[in-house]
Design a protein around this motif. Structure first.
Motif, mmCIF file in Angstrom:
data_model
loop_
_atom_site.group_PDB
_atom_site.id
_atom_site.type_symbol
_atom_site.label_atom_id
_atom_site.label_comp_id
_atom_site.label_asym_id
_atom_site.label_seq_id
_atom_site.Cartn_x
_atom_site.Cartn_y
_atom_site.Cartn_z
ATOM 1 N N LEU A 151 0.819 -1.210 0.000
ATOM 2 C CA LEU A 151 0.000 0.000 0.000
ATOM 3 C C LEU A 151 0.854 1.262 0.000
ATOM 4 N N LYS A 152 2.003 1.216 0.648
ATOM 5 C CA LYS A 152 2.831 2.412 0.811
ATOM 6 C C LYS A 152 4.186 2.286 0.112
ATOM 7 N N TRP A 153 4.274 1.425 -0.897
ATOM 8 C CA TRP A 153 5.586 1.175 -1.471
ATOM 9 C C TRP A 153 6.163 2.389 -2.189
ATOM 10 N N LYS A 154 5.318 3.202 -2.791
ATOM 11 C CA LYS A 154 5.838 4.389 -3.484
ATOM 12 C C LYS A 154 6.372 5.413 -2.494
ATOM 13 N N ASP A 155 5.639 5.646 -1.397
ATOM 14 C CA ASP A 155 6.111 6.577 -0.371
ATOM 15 C C ASP A 155 7.387 6.060 0.282
ATOM 16 N N LEU A 156 7.411 4.769 0.589
ATOM 17 C CA LEU A 156 8.600 4.179 1.205
ATOM 18 C C LEU A 156 9.784 4.189 0.244
ATOM 19 N N MET A 157 9.518 4.020 -1.050
ATOM 20 C CA MET A 157 10.594 4.052 -2.038
ATOM 21 C C MET A 157 11.232 5.441 -2.083
ATOM 22 N N LEU A 158 10.404 6.498 -2.119
ATOM 23 C CA LEU A 158 10.929 7.857 -2.143
ATOM 24 C C LEU A 158 11.692 8.163 -0.862
ATOM 25 N N HIS A 159 11.153 7.716 0.260
ATOM 26 C CA HIS A 159 11.826 7.937 1.539
ATOM 27 C C HIS A 159 13.163 7.212 1.591
ATOM 28 N N ALA A 160 13.209 6.001 1.043
ATOM 29 C CA ALA A 160 14.450 5.238 1.043
ATOM 30 C C ALA A 160 15.471 5.824 0.084
ATOM 31 N N PHE A 161 14.996 6.333 -1.051
ATOM 32 C CA PHE A 161 15.901 6.869 -2.074
ATOM 33 C C PHE A 161 16.405 8.262 -1.723
ATOM 34 N N ASP A 162 15.511 9.126 -1.242
ATOM 35 C CA ASP A 162 15.886 10.510 -0.928
ATOM 36 C C ASP A 162 14.934 11.034 0.138
ATOM 37 N N ALA A 163 15.358 10.990 1.398
ATOM 38 C CA ALA A 163 14.515 11.429 2.502
ATOM 39 C C ALA A 163 14.220 12.928 2.426
ATOM 40 N N ALA A 164 15.183 13.717 1.939
ATOM 41 C CA ALA A 164 14.972 15.162 1.825
ATOM 42 C C ALA A 164 13.881 15.476 0.804
ATOM 43 N N GLN A 165 13.891 14.769 -0.318
ATOM 44 C CA GLN A 165 12.860 14.964 -1.330
ATOM 45 C C GLN A 165 11.504 14.525 -0.809
ATOM 46 N N ALA A 166 11.489 13.433 -0.035
ATOM 47 C CA ALA A 166 10.237 12.961 0.548
ATOM 48 C C ALA A 166 9.671 13.992 1.510
ATOM 49 N N ARG A 167 10.527 14.624 2.302
ATOM 50 C CA ARG A 167 10.074 15.660 3.228
ATOM 51 C C ARG A 167 9.563 16.877 2.460
ATOM 52 N N ALA A 168 10.262 17.256 1.383
ATOM 53 C CA ALA A 168 9.829 18.400 0.580
ATOM 54 C C ALA A 168 8.508 18.130 -0.128
ATOM 55 N N SER A 169 8.227 16.865 -0.396
ATOM 56 C CA SER A 169 6.972 16.488 -1.058
ATOM 57 C C SER A 169 5.801 16.419 -0.088
ATOM 58 N N GLY A 170 6.070 16.634 1.181
ATOM 59 C CA GLY A 170 5.000 16.634 2.169
ATOM 60 C C GLY A 170 4.709 15.289 2.791
ATOM 61 N N LEU A 171 5.557 14.313 2.564
ATOM 62 C CA LEU A 171 5.345 12.997 3.155
ATOM 63 C C LEU A 171 5.735 13.007 4.632
ATOM 64 N N PRO A 172 5.038 12.238 5.460
ATOM 65 C CA PRO A 172 5.387 12.148 6.892
ATOM 66 C C PRO A 172 6.643 11.299 7.069
ATOM 67 N N VAL A 173 7.801 11.934 6.951
ATOM 68 C CA VAL A 173 9.067 11.207 6.953
ATOM 69 C C VAL A 173 9.271 10.451 8.253
ATOM 70 N N GLY A 174 8.955 11.097 9.382
ATOM 71 C CA GLY A 174 9.125 10.432 10.673
ATOM 72 C C GLY A 174 8.262 9.183 10.784
ATOM 73 N N LEU A 175 7.026 9.284 10.330
ATOM 74 C CA LEU A 175 6.118 8.138 10.381
ATOM 75 C C LEU A 175 6.611 7.023 9.468
ATOM 76 N N LEU A 176 7.087 7.371 8.286
ATOM 77 C CA LEU A 176 7.613 6.365 7.366
ATOM 78 C C LEU A 176 8.865 5.695 7.933
ATOM 79 N N HIS A 177 9.700 6.494 8.572
ATOM 80 C CA HIS A 177 10.942 5.975 9.137
ATOM 81 C C HIS A 177 10.660 4.935 10.215
ATOM 82 N N TYR A 178 9.876 5.329 11.204
ATOM 83 C CA TYR A 178 9.602 4.408 12.305
ATOM 84 C C TYR A 178 8.602 3.324 11.901
#
Length: 278
Positions: A151-178
């Protein structure tokens, strides 16, 4: 000849081994892709070994072993993240310190208790001795982990590839991380009865590493890792019957062999491409 080839399926313990192999193969293969992409191979190794004290403490106090394993895994993951973010020490160094400390504590506790029950299967796996309860536990955890990752593979992929870009895109980086750390701990709990803690790290790294070698598409990487892991699990369990070996290390050896073949194949293609350009 056909009777000989079908001989392993005539035994109930072998059928259970094939079933637990199929159950744990999918979530560990999917998760391995994210760990490889994010560079968290050492994190998988650390959490895998660090759950040992939680298991021993759960056994001492009479709690379910999976609860102790999950609690210890989450503690290790959160402690590693906190120390890395609040000190000058690099992340891999912090993981090494926390992992070795937790594993050392687990060994001390493991050797200090006196009981007729043996916890060796926690370390080395017991695929040939899994019971219906183990199948249900692993199945429910595997289903949750698989659904969450898909369900979250695209968000997790962006977070894994570039956490800064994921944060700039508005994704909950902390939630994805933990959330990824929680899924990692759950996956380790699911594989505990199959491969054991020591060999579980192979399932959490090798399928993703193999898929990473043969494709550059993350979607294809997920599919290839699942196919490779399922095939290796079935082949390892099947071969162990005729080789009279333990299924878990046999599976890991097959995964290692597949990785070597994939590496050699990719190296050959790269050389051909370099020669064609020259």
């Amino acid at each position: 000849m056909i009777d000989m080839l079908l001989l392993p399926f005539q035994f109930g313990f072998m059928r259970n081994a094939f079933l637990i192999a199929a159950i744990v193969a999918v979530p560990t293969a999917l998760l391995s892709c994210f760990l490889v992409l994010k560079g968290w191979a050492l994190m998988g190794d650390a959490v895998t070994h660090a759950v040992l004290p939680g298991i021993v403490l759960a056994y001492i106090f009479g709690f379910p072993l999976i609860l102790g394993a999950f609690a210890a895994g989450m503690f290790t993951a959160v402690a590693t993240g906190y120390l890395a973010e609040n000190s000058r020490v690099k992340h891999d160094t912090v993981m090494g310190v926390v992992f070795s400390g937790m594993f050392g504590l687990g060994i001390v506790l493991y050797t200090s208790i006196t009981s007729d029950a043996h916890l060796d299967h926690i370390l080395f796996g017991n695929m040939l001795g899994v019971q219906a309860e183990d199948l249900w536990t692993a199945g429910l955890i595997a289903l949750f982990v698989t659904v969450a990752l898909l369900l979250k593979w695209k968000d997790l992929m962006l977070h894994a590839f570039d956490a800064a870009q994921a944060r700039a895109s508005g994704l909950p980086v902390g939630l994805l991380h933990y959330g990824l750390l929680t899924i990692l701990s759950l996956a380790i709990v699911a594989t505990m009865s199959a491969t054991g803690l020591i060999l579980a790290v192979g399932l959490l790294i090798a399928p993703g590493a193999i898929a990473f070698l043969v494709t550059r598409s993350f979607g294809k990487m997920l599919a290839i890792s699942v196919v490779v892991c399922l095939a290796s699990m079935f082949a390892g369990v099947y071969a162990s019957f005729f080789l009279d070996s333990a299924p878990a290390p046999t599976v890991i050896l097959i995964l290692t062999a597949v990785f070597i073949v994939a590496f050699a194949y990719k190296t050959r293609l790269n050389r051909k491409a370099s020669a064609a350009m020259a």
